[in-house]
Motif scaffolding. Structure first.
Motif, PDB file in Angstrom:
ATOM      1  N   VAL A 136       0.842  -1.204   0.000  1.00  0.00           N
ATOM      2  CA  VAL A 136       0.000   0.000   0.000  1.00  0.00           C
ATOM      3  C   VAL A 136       0.875   1.251   0.000  1.00  0.00           C
ATOM      4  O   VAL A 136       0.656   2.182  -0.796  1.00  0.00           O
ATOM      5  N   CYS A 137       1.869   1.260   0.856  1.00  0.00           N
ATOM      6  CA  CYS A 137       2.766   2.406   0.952  1.00  0.00           C
ATOM      7  C   CYS A 137       3.501   2.635  -0.373  1.00  0.00           C
ATOM      8  O   CYS A 137       3.616   3.771  -0.845  1.00  0.00           O
ATOM      9  N   GLU A 138       3.958   1.561  -0.979  1.00  0.00           N
ATOM     10  CA  GLU A 138       4.702   1.688  -2.239  1.00  0.00           C
ATOM     11  C   GLU A 138       3.812   2.237  -3.346  1.00  0.00           C
ATOM     12  O   GLU A 138       4.212   3.112  -4.111  1.00  0.00           O
ATOM     13  N   VAL A 139       2.605   1.719  -3.385  1.00  0.00           N
ATOM     14  CA  VAL A 139       1.666   2.154  -4.423  1.00  0.00           C
ATOM     15  C   VAL A 139       1.295   3.626  -4.217  1.00  0.00           C
ATOM     16  O   VAL A 139       1.235   4.406  -5.183  1.00  0.00           O
ATOM     17  N   VAL A 140       1.074   4.007  -2.985  1.00  0.00           N
ATOM     18  CA  VAL A 140       0.727   5.412  -2.702  1.00  0.00           C
ATOM     19  C   VAL A 140       1.897   6.326  -3.057  1.00  0.00           C
ATOM     20  O   VAL A 140       1.706   7.422  -3.585  1.00  0.00           O
ATOM     21  N   ASN A 141       3.119   5.864  -2.818  1.00  0.00           N
ATOM     22  CA  ASN A 141       4.283   6.672  -3.205  1.00  0.00           C
ATOM     23  C   ASN A 141       4.396   6.820  -4.720  1.00  0.00           C
ATOM     24  O   ASN A 141       4.776   7.882  -5.218  1.00  0.00           O
ATOM     25  N   ILE A 142       4.044   5.775  -5.446  1.00  0.00           N
ATOM     26  CA  ILE A 142       4.011   5.881  -6.915  1.00  0.00           C
ATOM     27  C   ILE A 142       2.980   6.938  -7.311  1.00  0.00           C
ATOM     28  O   ILE A 142       3.222   7.780  -8.186  1.00  0.00           O
ATOM     29  N   TYR A 143       1.831   6.907  -6.637  1.00  0.00           N
ATOM     30  CA  TYR A 143       0.768   7.890  -6.917  1.00  0.00           C
ATOM     31  C   TYR A 143       1.262   9.305  -6.657  1.00  0.00           C
ATOM     32  O   TYR A 143       1.027  10.210  -7.459  1.00  0.00           O
ATOM     33  N   PHE A 144       1.962   9.504  -5.552  1.00  0.00           N
ATOM     34  CA  PHE A 144       2.477  10.843  -5.242  1.00  0.00           C
ATOM     35  C   PHE A 144       3.426  11.311  -6.342  1.00  0.00           C
ATOM     36  O   PHE A 144       3.346  12.439  -6.834  1.00  0.00           O
ATOM     37  N   HIS A 145       4.333  10.436  -6.717  1.00  0.00           N
ATOM     38  CA  HIS A 145       5.350  10.773  -7.716  1.00  0.00           C
ATOM     39  C   HIS A 145       4.697  11.139  -9.058  1.00  0.00           C
ATOM     40  O   HIS A 145       4.999  12.178  -9.648  1.00  0.00           O
ATOM     41  N   GLU A 146       3.744  10.290  -9.466  1.00  0.00           N
ATOM     42  CA  GLU A 146       3.052  10.535 -10.745  1.00  0.00           C
ATOM     43  C   GLU A 146       2.221  11.804 -10.693  1.00  0.00           C
ATOM     44  O   GLU A 146       2.214  12.595 -11.642  1.00  0.00           O
ATOM     45  N   SER A 147       1.512  11.975  -9.603  1.00  0.00           N
ATOM     46  CA  SER A 147       0.603  13.126  -9.480  1.00  0.00           C
ATOM     47  C   SER A 147       1.374  14.428  -9.536  1.00  0.00           C
ATOM     48  O   SER A 147       0.941  15.385 -10.185  1.00  0.00           O
ATOM     49  N   GLU A 148       2.514  14.464  -8.851  1.00  0.00           N
ATOM     50  CA  GLU A 148       3.275  15.722  -8.828  1.00  0.00           C
ATOM     51  C   GLU A 148       3.834  16.038 -10.204  1.00  0.00           C
ATOM     52  O   GLU A 148       3.869  17.201 -10.610  1.00  0.00           O
ATOM     53  N   LYS A 149       4.203  15.002 -10.916  1.00  0.00           N
ATOM     54  CA  LYS A 149       4.670  15.221 -12.289  1.00  0.00           C
ATOM     55  C   LYS A 149       3.521  15.740 -13.170  1.00  0.00           C
ATOM     56  O   LYS A 149       3.687  16.680 -13.954  1.00  0.00           O
ATOM     57  N   LEU A 150       2.356  15.149 -13.019  1.00  0.00           N
ATOM     58  CA  LEU A 150       1.196  15.581 -13.816  1.00  0.00           C
ATOM     59  C   LEU A 150       0.799  17.016 -13.464  1.00  0.00           C
ATOM     60  O   LEU A 150       0.463  17.807 -14.357  1.00  0.00           O
ATOM     61  N   LEU A 151       0.845  17.359 -12.194  1.00  0.00           N
ATOM     62  CA  LEU A 151       0.510  18.723 -11.789  1.00  0.00           C
ATOM     63  C   LEU A 151       1.505  19.720 -12.374  1.00  0.00           C
ATOM     64  O   LEU A 151       1.111  20.807 -12.828  1.00  0.00           O
ATOM     65  N   ARG A 152       2.772  19.348 -12.385  1.00  0.00           N
ATOM     66  CA  ARG A 152       3.790  20.228 -12.995  1.00  0.00           C
ATOM     67  C   ARG A 152       3.505  20.391 -14.487  1.00  0.00           C
ATOM     68  O   ARG A 152       3.571  21.492 -15.020  1.00  0.00           O
ATOM     69  N   ASN A 153       3.169  19.278 -15.142  1.00  0.00           N
ATOM     70  CA  ASN A 153       2.867  19.339 -16.582  1.00  0.00           C
ATOM     71  C   ASN A 153       1.662  20.233 -16.847  1.00  0.00           C
ATOM     72  O   ASN A 153       1.684  21.052 -17.775  1.00  0.00           O
ATOM     73  N   LEU A 154       0.635  20.088 -16.037  1.00  0.00           N
ATOM     74  CA  LEU A 154      -0.588  20.874 -16.234  1.00  0.00           C
ATOM     75  C   LEU A 154      -0.305  22.362 -16.012  1.00  0.00           C
ATOM     76  O   LEU A 154      -0.743  23.208 -16.800  1.00  0.00           O
ATOM     77  N   ARG A 155       0.425  22.664 -14.963  1.00  0.00           N
ATOM     78  CA  ARG A 155       0.734  24.069 -14.688  1.00  0.00           C
ATOM     79  C   ARG A 155       1.635  24.618 -15.804  1.00  0.00           C
ATOM     80  O   ARG A 155       1.440  25.746 -16.268  1.00  0.00           O
ATOM     81  N   GLY A 156       2.591  23.821 -16.223  1.00  0.00           N
ATOM     82  CA  GLY A 156       3.482  24.245 -17.311  1.00  0.00           C
ATOM     83  C   GLY A 156       2.709  24.594 -18.574  1.00  0.00           C
ATOM     84  O   GLY A 156       2.972  25.603 -19.219  1.00  0.00           O
ATOM     85  N   LEU A 157       1.730  23.762 -18.897  1.00  0.00           N
ATOM     86  CA  LEU A 157       0.918  24.004 -20.096  1.00  0.00           C
ATOM     87  C   LEU A 157       0.133  25.311 -19.963  1.00  0.00           C
ATOM     88  O   LEU A 157       0.130  26.143 -20.876  1.00  0.00           O
ATOM     89  N   LEU A 158      -0.519  25.467 -18.819  1.00  0.00           N
ATOM     90  CA  LEU A 158      -1.390  26.641 -18.641  1.00  0.00           C
ATOM     91  C   LEU A 158      -0.596  27.939 -18.521  1.00  0.00           C
ATOM     92  O   LEU A 158      -1.130  29.011 -18.776  1.00  0.00           O
ATOM     93  N   MET A 159       0.661  27.846 -18.137  1.00  0.00           N
ATOM     94  CA  MET A 159       1.488  29.045 -17.996  1.00  0.00           C
ATOM     95  C   MET A 159       2.098  29.482 -19.332  1.00  0.00           C
ATOM     96  O   MET A 159       2.666  30.563 -19.431  1.00  0.00           O
ATOM     97  N   GLU A 160       1.988  28.619 -20.343  1.00  0.00           N
ATOM     98  CA  GLU A 160       2.525  29.012 -21.660  1.00  0.00           C
ATOM     99  C   GLU A 160       1.730  30.196 -22.170  1.00  0.00           C
ATOM    100  O   GLU A 160       0.499  30.201 -22.098  1.00  0.00           O
ATOM    101  N   ARG A 161       2.451  31.145 -22.750  1.00  0.00           N
ATOM    102  CA  ARG A 161       1.782  32.370 -23.198  1.00  0.00           C
ATOM    103  C   ARG A 161       0.720  32.053 -24.254  1.00  0.00           C
ATOM    104  O   ARG A 161      -0.388  32.538 -24.211  1.00  0.00           O
TER     105      ARG A 161
END
Lengths: 156, 153
Positions: free
Chosen positions: A45-70
């Motif tokens: 459970v802990c390992e899977v949740v850590n994978i989720y954290f890692h993936e989610s933070e990457k996706l959030l960075r990608n989403l913010r990066g996209l929306l910040m493009e001029r």
């Protein structure tokens, strides 16, 4: 006396879980993860949740990066990131995060940049709350395991 | 009833992991050796789908991309079941399914997505899937599918 520590911690975990369910932060899918945990994969459970954290933070960075493009206009790419975020959130029972993704997706389909930005902020907040609570849950679990192990070492 | 750690795992405690995962899954016994391929770009979904299927006694391989799935089938690997995500990078789920079917694969193909839309459903079925479900994998729907495949062999 030592055993009471483990029992008290178990009660604390259950209270926190009940709160997270009541708030709609988690759903029963989170409990299903534990069905896959056993002595051959005791930290599943802990390992899977850590994978989720890692993936989610990457996706959030990608989403913010996209929306910040001029000159942002790649809503299709945004949809792909959101789809992945929805899928992973559903898979671990992160109900509220998943629901915000659905609203975000609706704004994205309407090419509504302002709506997407609002949804992103909400998503970041929801994710942050979830992460903090799950860390709290795992900390209590770690303490419970230690307390239970210290109780009667010969019993096992 | 509020969820508790005790209520999760038939009395063995949820996080403790001190019981074999087979307590729940021992009821699933198949007549044949069953194999599955999971195709998902997301690591979390890939891991969970693979482990869920393995827990039910299905020998499962997981790959990240449509291209990897097509290559595997083209190299001669066969699977009774394929679970494939709609949205994959570069080669989409429907395109991968089209190529897999074009090679003559007769696997039961289950399309997966986080959020089903009518258009996605039409596209995926047109490509050649047999079933389409929203994630996550739920034993309520995937166990009957496995049973059906097992009975057909």
């Amino acid at each position: 006396m030592l055993g009471l520590g483990a029992d008290r911690l178990r009660a604390d975990m259950n209270r926190l879980l009940a709160l997270l369910f009541h708030q709609g932060v988690l759903d029963e899918q989170f409990l299903q993860l534990q069905q896959l945990q056993d002595e051959t994969s005791p930290n599943f459970v802990c390992e899977v949740v850590n994978i989720y954290f890692h993936e989610s933070e990457k996706l959030l960075r990608n989403l913010r990066g996209l929306l910040m493009e001029r000159d942002f206009s790649d809503y299709k790419k945004m949809g792909i990131h959101l789809n992945q975020f929805m899928g992973s959130s559903s898979s671990i029972g992160a109900k509220r995060v998943r629901n915000v993704c659905v609203a975000f997706r609706a704004a994205s389909e309407q090419n509504n940049r302002a709506g997407c930005l609002r949804a992103l902020e909400l998503l970041e907040n929801e994710y942050c709350y979830l992460k903090n609570k799950l860390h709290e849950l795992f900390q209590i679990e770690q303490q419970r395991v230690l307390a239970a192990g210290a109780r009667y070492p010969m019993q096992n | 009833m509020a969820p508790t750690i005790e209520s999760v795992n038939q009395g063995n405690g949820g996080f403790e992991g001190n019981n074999k995962r087979s307590d729940r899954f021992v009821k699933a016994t198949w007549k044949n050796k069953l194999t599955a391929l999971v195709v998902d770009n997301g690591e979390l979904c890939r891991v969970l789908e693979r482990e869920n299927l393995r827990a039910y006694g299905v020998e499962t391989v997981a790959v990240e991309t449509g291209e990897a799935a097509v290559e595997l089938i083209a190299s001669g690997s066969t699977f009774n079941l394929i679970f494939i995500d709609m949205y994959l990078p570069t080669m989409s789920g429907p395109e991968a399914v089209r190529q897999i079917r074009a090679m003559g694969a007769r696997s039961k193909i289950i399309g997966l997505t986080a959020f089903i839309t009518e258009k996605d459903e039409q596209d995926f079925f047109a490509a050649g899937i047999d079933e389409f479900f929203e994630k996550p994998l739920d034993p309520d729907w995937f166990v009957p599918i496995i049973r059906e495949v097992d009975n057909q062999i």
